[in-house]
Design an enzyme around this catalytic site. Structure first.
Site, PDB file in Angstrom:
ATOM      1  N   SER A  87       0.804  -1.215   0.000  1.00 10.92           N
ATOM      2  CA  SER A  87       0.000   0.000   0.000  1.00 10.92           C
ATOM      3  C   SER A  87       0.848   1.281   0.000  1.00 10.92           C
ATOM      4  O   SER A  87       1.686   1.482  -0.872  1.00 10.92           O
ATOM      5  CB  SER A  87      -0.931  -0.059   1.208  1.00 10.92           C
ATOM      6  OG  SER A  87      -1.776   1.028   1.257  1.00 10.92           O
ATOM      7  N   ASP A 104      -1.482   1.683  -3.680  1.00 10.73           N
ATOM      8  CA  ASP A 104      -2.276   0.621  -4.311  1.00 10.73           C
ATOM      9  C   ASP A 104      -3.698   1.093  -4.612  1.00 10.73           C
ATOM     10  O   ASP A 104      -4.575   0.289  -4.913  1.00 10.73           O
ATOM     11  CB  ASP A 104      -2.281  -0.649  -3.450  1.00 10.73           C
ATOM     12  CG  ASP A 104      -2.906  -0.429  -2.081  1.00 10.73           C
ATOM     13  OD1 ASP A 104      -3.005   0.739  -1.651  1.00 10.73           O
ATOM     14  OD2 ASP A 104      -3.307  -1.417  -1.443  1.00 10.73           O
ATOM     15  N   GLU A 121     -12.303   6.079   6.588  1.00 14.18           N
ATOM     16  CA  GLU A 121     -11.276   6.474   7.538  1.00 14.18           C
ATOM     17  C   GLU A 121     -10.818   7.875   7.106  1.00 14.18           C
ATOM     18  O   GLU A 121     -10.871   8.205   5.921  1.00 14.18           O
ATOM     19  CB  GLU A 121     -10.096   5.505   7.479  1.00 14.18           C
ATOM     20  CG  GLU A 121     -10.463   4.107   7.949  1.00 14.18           C
ATOM     21  CD  GLU A 121      -9.253   3.172   8.021  1.00 14.18           C
ATOM     22  OE1 GLU A 121      -9.077   2.542   9.062  1.00 14.18           O
ATOM     23  OE2 GLU A 121      -8.497   3.077   7.042  1.00 14.18           O
ATOM     24  N   ASN A 142      -8.042   8.852   6.634  1.00 13.31           N
ATOM     25  CA  ASN A 142      -6.959   8.746   5.652  1.00 13.31           C
ATOM     26  C   ASN A 142      -7.453   8.502   4.225  1.00 13.31           C
ATOM     27  O   ASN A 142      -6.658   8.406   3.300  1.00 13.31           O
ATOM     28  CB  ASN A 142      -5.973   7.650   6.065  1.00 13.31           C
ATOM     29  CG  ASN A 142      -6.620   6.277   6.128  1.00 13.31           C
ATOM     30  OD1 ASN A 142      -7.534   5.972   5.384  1.00 13.31           O
ATOM     31  ND2 ASN A 142      -6.131   5.436   7.027  1.00 13.31           N
ATOM     32  N   ARG A 161      -3.217   4.028  20.552  1.00 13.45           N
ATOM     33  CA  ARG A 161      -3.478   2.618  20.187  1.00 13.45           C
ATOM     34  C   ARG A 161      -2.233   2.021  19.532  1.00 13.45           C
ATOM     35  O   ARG A 161      -1.439   2.752  18.934  1.00 13.45           O
ATOM     36  CB  ARG A 161      -4.682   2.493  19.248  1.00 13.45           C
ATOM     37  CG  ARG A 161      -4.539   3.265  17.970  1.00 13.45           C
ATOM     38  CD  ARG A 161      -5.696   3.003  17.012  1.00 13.45           C
ATOM     39  NE  ARG A 161      -5.500   1.782  16.249  1.00 13.45           N
ATOM     40  CZ  ARG A 161      -4.747   1.714  15.149  1.00 13.45           C
ATOM     41  NH1 ARG A 161      -4.128   2.789  14.677  1.00 13.45           N
ATOM     42  NH2 ARG A 161      -4.618   0.584  14.514  1.00 13.45           N
ATOM     43  N   SER A 207      -0.327   0.355  16.625  1.00 12.14           N
ATOM     44  CA  SER A 207      -0.538   0.252  15.183  1.00 12.14           C
ATOM     45  C   SER A 207      -0.652  -1.212  14.791  1.00 12.14           C
ATOM     46  O   SER A 207      -0.028  -2.081  15.404  1.00 12.14           O
ATOM     47  CB  SER A 207       0.646   0.885  14.455  1.00 12.14           C
ATOM     48  OG  SER A 207       0.715   0.395  13.130  1.00 12.14           O
ATOM     49  N   GLY A 208      -1.438  -1.481  13.764  1.00 15.21           N
ATOM     50  CA  GLY A 208      -1.534  -2.844  13.252  1.00 15.21           C
ATOM     51  C   GLY A 208      -0.596  -3.079  12.088  1.00 15.21           C
ATOM     52  O   GLY A 208      -0.502  -4.190  11.574  1.00 15.21           O
ATOM     53  N   THR A 209       0.062  -2.031  11.621  1.00 16.98           N
ATOM     54  CA  THR A 209       0.937  -2.195  10.451  1.00 16.98           C
ATOM     55  C   THR A 209       2.387  -1.803  10.723  1.00 16.98           C
ATOM     56  O   THR A 209       3.256  -2.056   9.901  1.00 16.98           O
ATOM     57  CB  THR A 209       0.443  -1.345   9.256  1.00 16.98           C
ATOM     58  OG1 THR A 209       0.441   0.022   9.657  1.00 16.98           O
ATOM     59  CG2 THR A 209      -0.942  -1.748   8.821  1.00 16.98           C
ATOM     60  N   ARG A 221       0.489   4.626  18.247  1.00 14.98           N
ATOM     61  CA  ARG A 221       0.078   5.882  17.627  1.00 14.98           C
ATOM     62  C   ARG A 221      -0.626   6.762  18.662  1.00 14.98           C
ATOM     63  O   ARG A 221      -1.407   6.261  19.487  1.00 14.98           O
ATOM     64  CB  ARG A 221      -0.888   5.638  16.478  1.00 14.98           C
ATOM     65  CG  ARG A 221      -0.279   4.907  15.301  1.00 14.98           C
ATOM     66  CD  ARG A 221      -1.156   5.057  14.055  1.00 14.98           C
ATOM     67  NE  ARG A 221      -0.793   4.092  13.039  1.00 14.98           N
ATOM     68  CZ  ARG A 221       0.258   4.214  12.230  1.00 14.98           C
ATOM     69  NH1 ARG A 221       1.042   5.277  12.308  1.00 14.98           N
ATOM     70  NH2 ARG A 221       0.525   3.296  11.328  1.00 14.98           N
TER      71      ARG A 221
HETATM   72  P1  NG1 Z   1      -2.395   1.160  11.650  1.00 15.88           P
HETATM   73  O1  NG1 Z   1      -0.932   1.042  11.352  1.00 15.88           O
HETATM   74  O2  NG1 Z   1      -3.005  -0.015  12.346  1.00 15.88           O
HETATM   75  O3  NG1 Z   1      -2.695   2.480  12.326  1.00 15.88           O
HETATM   76  C1  NG1 Z   1      -2.945   2.082   9.182  1.00 15.88           C
HETATM   77  C2  NG1 Z   1      -4.026   3.117   9.176  1.00 15.88           C
HETATM   78  C3  NG1 Z   1      -5.367   2.430   9.088  1.00 15.88           C
HETATM   79  C4  NG1 Z   1      -5.445   1.500   7.884  1.00 15.88           C
HETATM   80  C5  NG1 Z   1      -4.207   0.599   7.849  1.00 15.88           C
HETATM   81  C6  NG1 Z   1      -4.130  -0.243   6.606  1.00 15.88           C
HETATM   82  C7  NG1 Z   1      -4.017   5.263  10.342  1.00 15.88           C
HETATM   83  C8  NG1 Z   1      -3.957   5.950  11.639  1.00 15.88           C
HETATM   84  N1  NG1 Z   1      -3.991   3.928  10.387  1.00 15.88           N
HETATM   85  O4  NG1 Z   1      -3.169   1.201  10.251  1.00 15.88           O
HETATM   86  O5  NG1 Z   1      -6.374   3.378   9.051  1.00 15.88           O
HETATM   87  O6  NG1 Z   1      -5.607   2.232   6.704  1.00 15.88           O
HETATM   88  O7  NG1 Z   1      -2.995   1.337   7.982  1.00 15.88           O
HETATM   89  O8  NG1 Z   1      -3.578   0.405   5.533  1.00 15.88           O
HETATM   90  O9  NG1 Z   1      -4.118   5.916   9.291  1.00 15.88           O
HETATM   91 ZN    ZN Z   2      -3.588   1.331   0.247  1.00 18.74          ZN
END
Ligand code: NG1
Ligand code: ZN
Length: 561
Positions: free
Chosen positions: A67, A289, A389, A391, A520, A522-524, A529
């Site tokens: 992405s 992407d 979102e 974003n 929170r 981050s999941g990525t 964050r």
């Molecule tokens: P994480 O890294 O979990 O915050 C980010 C975006 C999500 C989502 C994912 C997948 C922010 C704050 N977080 O996740 O909204 O788009 O990447 O691409 O923008």
């Molecule tokens: Zn993307």
């Protein structure tokens, strides 16, 4: 799993040894890592995709992308039969096989899972997986790894869709499983027809002539990725769309480097390729992407931009849909009690001003944790669910019930009041349901809907941007020893662990006018964050900084960005 299957797996998997000392996790949007360590993960997710296809007896998608992350990263994620994200129930399996240390452990895990899920290899039911990838140079060799993984499940086949946007692949999977036409050509045709339909239905007073439109083209930053390329192809077949694509993947620029929706939204500065001459023009930005879309305005004499983010896109769509529904509703009241339930879904990252704006319109606004899967799931609860979102990732979902209702209304009006305002409203909503991607957020189709709605209302981007004024906000990341030690509740608005941290955050937040702040994991990325909002930018910055310090104090040493 029979002996033959076991031995095929044992034969191919030693070619894909997992990286040492790395714990991989299927995060907010699949696995994402430095591309050099991903081969074994992609191979294993190929296996998972084939199993998922057998289990669901449907076509599954496998997308290779990271992405908006930097070009040296890559990633892999699965599209489920309905075109949505992989079922959360399979995520633990994805995690466990990605981290299996050797071929025997891998086969054991697969064997266990297959038994538990009652996946039957009998009857030669072939699995079918559609493969897609973005423009990253590492994509090709990772694609080979995916193919190897898929073909190591006996009877499984893969189809390479080539370089596509993430939403295109999801769309194709959904279309295939619905028995609909599903090529890229079909995707473009569906967008073209529904976009034209919306333009044909623009109220007479707002129809512009061609010369006006020539001066009103939208400038699109393609993040040096796949989205700009696809938009260029589309604009060649769509004469109603005036667009200038910058930063397509054919240029010199590097994917996502100082360009793209994520950069524009987080940094709030001009992407490369845009400058003072663009002041006042309508500009948009895709991510790498093309599943995220934001708009922006270039400020005269400054490198700062005025951001028109996912929340504003959502607000524009919500207003449009609400208006169309109100036209139909009035007509229908006498003999039809059905009222479509319109719902809005946001995350805690939505600007507080947008949430107030939407609530003031009388709309039902729900909050979910971050991650498209949560927003999407919630949006499905409504007849028309709009989720975004901040974003720029989002879409509009139409339930079967509302689509049937609209089709019925269309027929009814065709016989009693053809070309009435009511029928036009119905046709517009049906066109929106075809234009906007029903599988996932899609920058290309989102852009077309924004363009159509702006032309429908006769609004400039400035007028759209003035719907409400964003509260100043700041996002920070804090590196910590273990991000999983932060546990949140209430759609991530409250940190319940570590104990005491929320009280410390609250004690800071109350000091600021319009203060709102949450943290929170981050999941990525491997970070915590921090999001803060307050009456002025200085206050938002100060609140974010003080909370970042609190995170640092509670969770051990790290650095703030
Ligand atoms: P994480 O890294 O979990 O915050 C980010 C975006 C999500 C989502 C994912 C997948 C922010 C704050 N977080 O996740 O909204 O788009 O990447 O691409 O923008
Ligand atoms: Zn993307």
């Amino acid at each position: 799993m029979n002996e033959e299957q076991r031995s095929v797996l044992l034969k191919s998997s030693p070619n894909f040894p997992p990286p040492k000392g790395v714990r991989l996790s299927y995060g907010t949007a699949g696995f994402r890592e430095d591309a050099t360590i991903l081969k074994s993960t992609v191979y294993r997710i190929g296996i998972l995709a084939a199993l998922r296809s057998i289990k669901t007896q449907s076509v599954i998608g496998l997308m290779i992308t990271a992405s908006h992350n930097r070009v040296s990263d890559n990633g892999v994620k699965i599209a489920d039969p309905n075109g949505g994200m992989l079922s959360q129930f399979w995520e633990p399996f994805a995690d466990s096989i990605a981290n299996a240390s050797d071929p025997h452990q891998l086969v054991l895990l697969i064997d266990d899972f297959v038994r538990k899920e009652e996946i039957s290899f009998n009857g030669n039911r072939a699995a079918e997986v559609l493969l897609g990838r973005d423009t990253r140079p590492s994509g090709e060799s990772l694609l080979d790894a995916a193919k190897e993984g898929i073909s190591s499940i006996i009877g499984a086949v893969s189809h390479d869709m080539g370089i596509v946007t993430t939403p295109q692949l999801h769309w194709m999977v959904r279309a295939r499983n619905m028995g609909l036409k599903s090529t890229e050509h079909d995707y473009f045709q569906q967008l073209l027809q529904s976009y034209r339909c919306l333009l044909d239905l623009i109220p007479d007073g707002n129809k512009t002539n061609k010369t006006d439109r020539l001066n009103d083209k939208v400038l699109v930053d393609g993040a040096n990725g796949v989205g700009g390329d696809k938009l260029e192809i589309f604009s060649e077949i769509c004469d109603g769309l005036l667009v200038e694509v910058r930063n397509s993947s054919k240029g010199e620029g590097i994917l996502n480097e100082l360009v793209g929706a994520d950069f524009v939204q987080k940094e709030k500065v001009l992407p490369v390729g845009f400058g003072p001459n663009d002041a006042g023009k309508r500009c948009a930005s895709f991510d790498g992407d093309a599943d995220r879309l934001v708009y922006f305005l270039v400020q005269p004499g400054s490198s700062r931009i005025e951001l028109v983010d996912g929340d504003k896109i959502l607000s524009l769509f919500a207003l449009f849909i609400k208006d169309q529904l109100s036209v139909i509703k009035d007509e229908g009241k006498a003999h039809n009690s059905y009222q479509a339930r319109l719902g809005i879904v946001q995350t805690a990252y939505a600007n507080g001003a947008s949430t107030s704006f939407l609530k003031n319109l009388g709309l039902d606004v729900a909050l979910t944790p971050t991650g498209v899967k949560f927003l999407h799931e919630k949006a499905l609860e409504y007849d028309i669910g709009i989720y975004f979102e901040a974003n720029g990732h989002g879409t509009i979902l139409f339930s079967e019930t509302v689509l049937t209702w609209l089709e019925d209304k269309n027929r009814e009006y065709s016989s009693i009041s053809k070309d009435s305002e009511e029928q036009k409203a119905v046709s517009r909503l049906l066109a929106v349901s075809k234009l906007i991607n029903q599988a996932v957020g899609d920058a290309l189709s989102g852009l077309l809907l924004v363009e159509a709605v702006l032309r429908h209302t006769g609004w400039s981007i400035q007028k759209w941007n003035e719907l409400y004024t964003d509260l100043p906000s700041r996002q920070l990341k804090v590196k910590v020893v273990d991000r999983t030690s932060v546990v949140t509740a209430n759609a991530e608005t409250v940190a319940v662990q570590p104990a005491g941290i929320q009280d410390a955050i609250d004690a800071q937040t109350v000091k600021y006018r319009h203060g709102r702040c949450f943290i929170r994991p981050s999941g990525t990325e491997d970070v915590i964050r921090v999001y803060a909002e307050a009456a002025t930018q200085e206050e938002a910055d100060s609140l974010a900084n003080s909370v970042a310090k609190i995170v640092d104090q509670f969770l051990g040493s790290g650095s703030c960005h």
